[in-house]
Design a protein around this motif. Structure first.
Motif, PDB file in Angstrom:
ATOM      1  N   ASN A  45      15.986  19.637  -3.198  1.00 13.85           N
ATOM      2  CA  ASN A  45      15.845  18.177  -3.323  1.00 13.85           C
ATOM      3  C   ASN A  45      14.812  17.548  -2.401  1.00 13.85           C
ATOM      4  O   ASN A  45      14.492  16.378  -2.562  1.00 13.85           O
ATOM      5  N   SER A  46      14.343  18.279  -1.411  1.00  9.97           N
ATOM      6  CA  SER A  46      13.443  17.652  -0.425  1.00  9.97           C
ATOM      7  C   SER A  46      12.565  18.722   0.201  1.00  9.97           C
ATOM      8  O   SER A  46      12.863  19.930   0.110  1.00  9.97           O
ATOM      9  N   GLY A  47      11.508  18.253   0.862  1.00 10.40           N
ATOM     10  CA  GLY A  47      10.584  19.185   1.490  1.00 10.40           C
ATOM     11  C   GLY A  47      11.260  20.047   2.542  1.00 10.40           C
ATOM     12  O   GLY A  47      11.021  21.258   2.626  1.00 10.40           O
ATOM     13  N   THR A  48      12.103  19.426   3.343  1.00 13.57           N
ATOM     14  CA  THR A  48      12.728  20.204   4.414  1.00 13.57           C
ATOM     15  C   THR A  48      13.627  21.297   3.838  1.00 13.57           C
ATOM     16  O   THR A  48      13.697  22.400   4.367  1.00 13.57           O
ATOM     17  N   GLU A  49      14.285  21.014   2.719  1.00 14.49           N
ATOM     18  CA  GLU A  49      15.113  22.049   2.081  1.00 14.49           C
ATOM     19  C   GLU A  49      14.244  23.175   1.532  1.00 14.49           C
ATOM     20  O   GLU A  49      14.666  24.339   1.536  1.00 14.49           O
ATOM     21  N   ALA A  50      13.066  22.840   1.040  1.00 12.90           N
ATOM     22  CA  ALA A  50      12.166  23.882   0.518  1.00 12.90           C
ATOM     23  C   ALA A  50      11.703  24.789   1.657  1.00 12.90           C
ATOM     24  O   ALA A  50      11.657  26.020   1.517  1.00 12.90           O
ATOM     25  N   VAL A  51      11.377  24.182   2.810  1.00 15.13           N
ATOM     26  CA  VAL A  51      10.964  24.977   3.971  1.00 15.13           C
ATOM     27  C   VAL A  51      12.131  25.824   4.470  1.00 15.13           C
ATOM     28  O   VAL A  51      11.984  27.011   4.777  1.00 15.13           O
ATOM     29  N   GLU A  52      13.299  25.184   4.543  1.00 18.69           N
ATOM     30  CA  GLU A  52      14.505  25.882   4.989  1.00 18.69           C
ATOM     31  C   GLU A  52      14.742  27.132   4.129  1.00 18.69           C
ATOM     32  O   GLU A  52      15.042  28.213   4.635  1.00 18.69           O
ATOM     33  N   ALA A 112       2.344  21.216  13.976  1.00 18.20           N
ATOM     34  CA  ALA A 112       2.993  21.367  12.668  1.00 18.20           C
ATOM     35  C   ALA A 112       4.159  20.411  12.488  1.00 18.20           C
ATOM     36  O   ALA A 112       4.875  20.110  13.442  1.00 18.20           O
ATOM     37  N   PHE A 113       4.339  19.974  11.247  1.00 21.49           N
ATOM     38  CA  PHE A 113       5.555  19.251  10.860  1.00 21.49           C
ATOM     39  C   PHE A 113       6.078  19.889   9.579  1.00 21.49           C
ATOM     40  O   PHE A 113       5.374  19.924   8.573  1.00 21.49           O
ATOM     41  N   HIS A 114       7.316  20.383   9.631  1.00 18.02           N
ATOM     42  CA  HIS A 114       7.874  21.042   8.451  1.00 18.02           C
ATOM     43  C   HIS A 114       9.201  20.434   8.010  1.00 18.02           C
ATOM     44  O   HIS A 114       9.809  20.947   7.071  1.00 18.02           O
ATOM     45  N   GLY A 115       9.664  19.388   8.687  1.00 17.81           N
ATOM     46  CA  GLY A 115      10.922  18.763   8.277  1.00 17.81           C
ATOM     47  C   GLY A 115      11.894  18.676   9.435  1.00 17.81           C
ATOM     48  O   GLY A 115      11.587  19.084  10.562  1.00 17.81           O
ATOM     49  N   ARG A 116      13.092  18.153   9.127  1.00 19.22           N
ATOM     50  CA  ARG A 116      13.997  17.776  10.222  1.00 19.22           C
ATOM     51  C   ARG A 116      15.361  18.433  10.165  1.00 19.22           C
ATOM     52  O   ARG A 116      16.237  18.088  10.951  1.00 19.22           O
ATOM     53  N   LEU A 153       2.507  27.916   7.897  1.00 22.28           N
ATOM     54  CA  LEU A 153       1.452  26.929   8.196  1.00 22.28           C
ATOM     55  C   LEU A 153       1.360  25.884   7.093  1.00 22.28           C
ATOM     56  O   LEU A 153       1.697  26.152   5.941  1.00 22.28           O
ATOM     57  N   GLU A 154       0.919  24.692   7.485  1.00 21.18           N
ATOM     58  CA  GLU A 154       0.495  23.678   6.528  1.00 21.18           C
ATOM     59  C   GLU A 154      -1.007  23.881   6.348  1.00 21.18           C
ATOM     60  O   GLU A 154      -1.755  23.747   7.335  1.00 21.18           O
ATOM     61  N   PRO A 155      -1.489  24.166   5.148  1.00 18.35           N
ATOM     62  CA  PRO A 155      -2.938  24.343   4.968  1.00 18.35           C
ATOM     63  C   PRO A 155      -3.739  23.137   5.469  1.00 18.35           C
ATOM     64  O   PRO A 155      -4.809  23.286   6.040  1.00 18.35           O
ATOM     65  N   GLY A 162      -0.295  17.455   7.904  1.00 18.05           N
ATOM     66  CA  GLY A 162      -0.196  16.059   7.489  1.00 18.05           C
ATOM     67  C   GLY A 162       0.225  15.162   8.633  1.00 18.05           C
ATOM     68  O   GLY A 162      -0.581  14.415   9.196  1.00 18.05           O
ATOM     69  N   GLU A 163       1.499  15.284   9.034  1.00 18.01           N
ATOM     70  CA  GLU A 163       1.999  14.430  10.115  1.00 18.01           C
ATOM     71  C   GLU A 163       1.223  14.686  11.406  1.00 18.01           C
ATOM     72  O   GLU A 163       1.107  13.805  12.256  1.00 18.01           O
ATOM     73  N   GLY A 164       0.689  15.876  11.546  1.00 23.07           N
ATOM     74  CA  GLY A 164      -0.077  16.238  12.740  1.00 23.07           C
ATOM     75  C   GLY A 164      -1.450  15.576  12.801  1.00 23.07           C
ATOM     76  O   GLY A 164      -2.228  15.862  13.723  1.00 23.07           O
ATOM     77  N   ALA A 219       3.267  29.162   3.085  1.00 24.81           N
ATOM     78  CA  ALA A 219       2.391  27.977   3.087  1.00 24.81           C
ATOM     79  C   ALA A 219       3.252  26.769   2.766  1.00 24.81           C
ATOM     80  O   ALA A 219       3.891  26.727   1.709  1.00 24.81           O
ATOM     81  N   ASP A 220       3.271  25.823   3.669  1.00 29.07           N
ATOM     82  CA  ASP A 220       4.014  24.585   3.437  1.00 29.07           C
ATOM     83  C   ASP A 220       3.048  23.585   2.802  1.00 29.07           C
ATOM     84  O   ASP A 220       2.242  22.955   3.491  1.00 29.07           O
ATOM     85  N   GLU A 221       3.154  23.473   1.482  1.00 29.87           N
ATOM     86  CA  GLU A 221       2.252  22.593   0.721  1.00 29.87           C
ATOM     87  C   GLU A 221       2.984  21.328   0.278  1.00 29.87           C
ATOM     88  O   GLU A 221       2.600  20.690  -0.699  1.00 29.87           O
ATOM     89  N   VAL A 222       4.043  20.983   0.997  1.00 30.52           N
ATOM     90  CA  VAL A 222       4.839  19.808   0.620  1.00 30.52           C
ATOM     91  C   VAL A 222       3.965  18.554   0.554  1.00 30.52           C
ATOM     92  O   VAL A 222       4.099  17.743  -0.368  1.00 30.52           O
ATOM     93  N   GLN A 223       3.055  18.412   1.520  1.00 31.63           N
ATOM     94  CA  GLN A 223       2.222  17.207   1.535  1.00 31.63           C
ATOM     95  C   GLN A 223       0.855  17.441   0.888  1.00 31.63           C
ATOM     96  O   GLN A 223       0.358  16.616   0.130  1.00 31.63           O
ATOM     97  N   CYS A 224       0.223  18.585   1.171  1.00 33.51           N
ATOM     98  CA  CYS A 224      -1.172  18.761   0.737  1.00 33.51           C
ATOM     99  C   CYS A 224      -1.274  19.443  -0.625  1.00 33.51           C
ATOM    100  O   CYS A 224      -2.368  19.532  -1.185  1.00 33.51           O
ATOM    101  N   GLY A 247       7.004  19.799  -2.700  1.00 29.27           N
ATOM    102  CA  GLY A 247       7.940  18.677  -2.836  1.00 29.27           C
ATOM    103  C   GLY A 247       7.150  17.427  -3.169  1.00 29.27           C
ATOM    104  O   GLY A 247       6.285  17.451  -4.045  1.00 29.27           O
ATOM    105  N   LYS A 248       7.414  16.379  -2.456  1.00 25.75           N
ATOM    106  CA  LYS A 248       6.714  15.088  -2.562  1.00 25.75           C
ATOM    107  C   LYS A 248       6.203  14.749  -3.973  1.00 25.75           C
ATOM    108  O   LYS A 248       6.921  14.172  -4.752  1.00 25.75           O
ATOM    109  N   SER A 249       4.955  15.134  -4.301  1.00 23.54           N
ATOM    110  CA  SER A 249       4.333  14.717  -5.571  1.00 23.54           C
ATOM    111  C   SER A 249       5.093  15.190  -6.794  1.00 23.54           C
ATOM    112  O   SER A 249       4.967  14.597  -7.870  1.00 23.54           O
TER     113      SER A 249
HETATM  114  C1  LIG Z   1       4.223  19.501   5.316  1.00 21.04           C
HETATM  115  C2  LIG Z   1       5.605  18.928   5.220  1.00 21.04           C
HETATM  116  N1  LIG Z   1       6.644  19.753   5.130  1.00 21.04           N
HETATM  117  C3  LIG Z   1       7.899  19.304   5.018  1.00 21.04           C
HETATM  118  C4  LIG Z   1       8.159  17.947   5.018  1.00 21.04           C
HETATM  119  C5  LIG Z   1       9.568  17.453   4.898  1.00 21.04           C
HETATM  120  O1  LIG Z   1       9.747  16.876   3.646  1.00 21.04           O
HETATM  121  P1  LIG Z   1      10.984  15.897   3.365  1.00 21.04           P
HETATM  122  O2  LIG Z   1      10.756  14.671   4.157  1.00 21.04           O
HETATM  123  O3  LIG Z   1      10.937  15.679   1.869  1.00 21.04           O
HETATM  124  O4  LIG Z   1      12.205  16.628   3.782  1.00 21.04           O
HETATM  125  C6  LIG Z   1       7.099  17.048   5.117  1.00 21.04           C
HETATM  126  C7  LIG Z   1       7.338  15.591   5.145  1.00 21.04           C
HETATM  127  O5  LIG Z   1       6.527  14.799   5.499  1.00 21.04           O
HETATM  128  C8  LIG Z   1       5.784  17.549   5.223  1.00 21.04           C
HETATM  129  O6  LIG Z   1       4.729  16.733   5.328  1.00 21.04           O
END
Ligand SMILES: Cc1ncc(COP(=O)(O)O)c(C=O)c1O
Length: 405
Positions: free
Chosen positions: A105-112, A139-143, A191-193, A196-198, A224-229, A253-255
């Protein structure tokens, strides 16, 4: 008399966890790249809900598809075969080269999920000691706990320590450091290619090459964390390919849902083969509405959206370069496609978002000094030009030394 905006703010202040410092605007409608607040004021949106409203606001094709699906069937759980997940997974496999998808359902779950599957891969293969992760500074991968453990920023981490052990952070500008950090205890590099948040920072080519080399040499998995890019944000299906990387796992995720929450962990057959029934799961992940939304987005992506992002991206880049060339207020412009970061002085960055809102423009600030643009992927040329005009005015209002036109 209390206005609608005041009433909404009051009830939130009383009952919603105050973990977001909200901007003082209440959006109630949207169309394309435009939002309207409770007072009927119109805004140009260059943020798209942090890169989520990929097809703009209230796209009619998404609304129609979700309405039709809601009238048929919303949710049955993942205990049963699913009329749509296979189709979405097959189309994502064509885009990514990774044949198998886990929906969530969310980016953080995909990374998890990627982190868990990487651990599972080594455990199933009899190498329990390979449980460490190499991640990048910035890096930012979620919370959630796993994603937070590979997220670098201390303000995110410190309140929740201790986090997962065995995570090493390396500098994205130190290819040798990457080679040295990967050992015979490393399960995966994440890695985030483009971070984003960084601060919208593409991974440098030499670092990407070092990652590819060391992962191949040691068998270490690459996430590769492509949630944002990813998913068209840069005019390519995924950005890892632009860096010459072939990840074993990709989080997206996201888009993907155009505003409906849906995300996925994509993986190779080699990884998928090590995951057993019951190892991981979710009640909602990839339900019928979520998959219907993803299909609408993927239809658009496969029918001209990538080309549109590339053309729009050139226009944005030209506009931002012109801003940067007009004096020294803009220190650097970074990004690709429709993902841009504009580096300015801290004092200017502090005020730009509020000044932009006052000018009818939505964007955000990240990493302290970076003004970030993540507009809808189908934004028009006219909206780009108007957005850049308002951005210039907002920067001037915020104290940047720039000509106002
Ligand atoms: C690269 C990346 N990974 C993971 C996440 C986490 O996604 P979500 O906020 O949908 O859990 C984000 C959110 O900004 C992100 O930019």
């Amino acid at each position: 008399m209390t206005t609608r905006a005041e009433a909404i703010k009051a009830i939130e202040a009383a009952h919603v966890l105050q973990n977001y410092k909200r901007h003082p605007v209440v959006f109630v409608r949207g169309s394309g790249s435009h939002l309207v607040d409770t007072e009927g004021r119109e805004y140009l949106d260059l943020l798209s809900g942090i890169g989520v409203a990929s097809l703009g606001h209230a796209p009619p094709e998404l609304g129609a598809a979700l309405t039709a699906q809601a009238g048929e069937l919303l949710h049955t759980s993942n205990l049963f075969f699913h009329p749509l997940q296979g189709e979405v997974a097959e189309r994502l496999a064509r885009l990514s080269g990774l044949p198998r998808a886990f929906f969530c359902n969310s980016g953080t779950e995909a990374v998890e999920a990627c982190l868990k599957f990487a651990r599972r891969y080594w455990r199933t293969n009899g190498a329990d000691e390979r449980h460490e992760i190499v991640a990048f500074e910035g890096a930012f991968h979620g919370r959630t706990f796993g994603s937070l453990s590979v997220t670098a920023g201390e303000p995110y981490r410190t309140p929740f320590a201790p986090l997962l052990p065995g995570v090493r952070f390396v500098s994205a500008t130190d290819p040798d450091g990457v080679r040295a950090a990967v050992t015979d205890r490393t399960a995966a590099v994440i890695l985030e290619p483009i971070q984003g948040e960084g601060g919208v920072r593409p991974i440098p080519a030499a670092t990407a090459a070092a990652v590819a080399e060391v992962c191949v040499a040691t068998g270490t998995l690459l996430i590769a964390d492509e949630v944002q890019c990813g998913l068209g944000r840069t005019g390519r299906p995924l950005y890892s390919t632009a860096l010459g990387l072939t990840p074993d796992l990709i989080s997206i995720g996201k888009s993907l849902g155009g505003g409906f929450p849906v995300a996925a962990a994509l993986m190779s057959d080699a990884v998928a083969a090590t995951v057993a029934f019951g190892d991981h799961g979710t009640t909602y992940g990839g339900n019928l509405l979520a998959c219907r939304a993803a299909l609408v987005f993927l239809d658009a992506l496969e029918n001209g959206l990538l080309e549109r992002v590339t053309a729009a991206g050139h226009r944005v880049r030209q506009g931002l370069d012109a801003l940067a060339a007009d004096g020294d207020a803009v220190h650097e412009v970074r990004g690709d496609g429709l993902m841009w970061g504009v580096e300015v002085d801290r004092s200017v960055a502090d005020r730009t978002v509020d000044c932009a809102l006052a000018r009818g423009l939505v964007l955000n600030r990240t990493a302290g000094t970076v003004i970030r643009l993540l507009p809808p992927l189908n934004i028009s040329d006219d909206d780009i030009d108007e957005g850049l005009r308002r951005l210039r005015l907002a920067l001037v209002d915020a104290g940047a030394t720039l000509p106002a036109s």
